[in-house]
Write an enzyme that holds these catalytic residues in place. Structure first.
Site, PDB file in Angstrom:
ATOM      1  CE  LYS A 180      78.199  79.705  59.876  1.00  0.00           C
ATOM      2  NZ  LYS A 180      77.882  80.684  58.817  1.00  0.00           N
ATOM      3  CD  GLN A 204      75.386  80.991  56.072  1.00  0.00           C
ATOM      4  OE1 GLN A 204      75.651  80.974  57.269  1.00  0.00           O
ATOM      5  NE2 GLN A 204      76.270  80.649  55.143  1.00  0.00           N
ATOM      6  CG  ASP A 264      80.312  86.504  59.519  1.00  0.00           C
ATOM      7  OD1 ASP A 264      81.247  85.801  59.949  1.00  0.00           O
ATOM      8  OD2 ASP A 264      79.404  86.061  58.807  1.00  0.00           O
TER       9      ASP A 264
END
Length: 292
Positions: free
Chosen positions: A54, A98, A121
């Site tokens: 990422k 994460q 997200d």
């Protein structure tokens, strides 16, 4: 019949090229750079790999990117205070926590602490609620949104189709079920307690496999001519990466099938970058149409 592969690697590359152009455009028109922050707690090997990908992708596309790494024994208070700092950092427009987090941390408390407007997200309860209500937020959960982009790219219309989702996680199963419903599919959401699972799967025009069990779904479980989206990424003892679907048998039954690797995975990364742009535009008050 041999299934047409849904090539997420190629589509992801095309989308990332668009993001790079958008970043350059935004730098010129706003004088600022869209910024993405990733918070990694602990040293989970898979998470380390994902975070590295990422970060490298974000930098390659011209985004401002930072990764905050905290030890596995970091307290909840420290994690929350770190997020508080990112929430007010004007360089950061998208924040990603994460997952999975270490067991001692309350994941819900952590995800809820992210500013909903910076929730790249789409996992904040506010944004999940908007998704449920059909009032789609600027950033949708990356993997489900990536799957919807794959369907669109290949001209596959969910409207009027029967979609069966196997797996009910908040990360994939529930959001993709809602997005397919939003696209006017009739959706069945299955899980580990679903009786007669094969019967449900064999009714699917669109089958989403998100169970985390290597090659659990075989060609015998698939309706001839179905579209199969395989979210699974499982490493076998011999080192091979396989999905939740047995590709060898499925490709002789399905009409479209995502390979593993190279299917859904690359789309998740591309969608993350697109979400960062969308959040930047929302926060800066620029129209998304001007960011091309």
């Amino acid at each position: 019949m041999v299934a047409t592969p849904l090539d997420g690697k190629k589509l992801s590359a095309d989308l990332q090229a668009t993001v790079a152009r958008q970043v350059e455009h935004l730098k010129k028109t706003t004088g600022q750079t869209p910024g993405l922050a990733v918070l990694l707690v602990g040293d989970d090997p898979a998470s380390q790999v994902y975070v590295g990908k990422k970060g490298k992708t974000a930098q390659a596309l011209g985004l401002y990117s930072t990764v905050i790494r905290l030890p596995a024994d970091t307290s909840l208070d420290t994690v929350l205070s770190t997020l508080d700092e990112l929430n007010v950092d004007e360089r950061i427009h998208g924040i990603l926590v994460q997952l999975p987090l270490p067991a001692h941390l309350d994941s819900q408390a952590v995800l809820t602490r992210v500013n909903p407007r910076k929730d790249v997200d789409g996992f904040h309860p506010h944004n999940l609620g908007r998704l449920l209500a059909g009032d789609l937020p600027a950033a949708l959960p990356c993997t489900p949104a990536g799957m919807m982009a794959l369907l669109k790219a290949y001209g596959i219309q969910p409207s009027g189709k029967h979609a069966v989702v196997v797996g009910r996680s908040v990360i994939v199963g529930k959001p993709i079920a809602l997005l397919l419903l939003q696209a006017n599919a009739t959706v069945t959401l299955c899980h580990s307690r679903t009786p007669n699972l094969t019967e449900h799967m064999r009714q699917a025009d669109i089958l989403v496999a998100a169970v985390g069990k290597p090659e659990m779904i075989t060609g015998e479980d698939i309706k001839p001519g179905a579209v199969v989206l395989d979210v699974g990424i499982n490493r076998l003892p011999d080192g091979r990466l396989v999905g939740d679907v047995d590709y060898a048998s499925a490709q002789n039954v399905a009409a479209y099938l995502t390979p593993v690797p190279g299917g859904v995975g690359p789309m998740t990364i591309a969608t993350l970058m697109m979400n960062t742009i969308a959040l930047f535009c929302e926060q800066m008050g620029c129209e998304q149409m001007d960011c091309t």
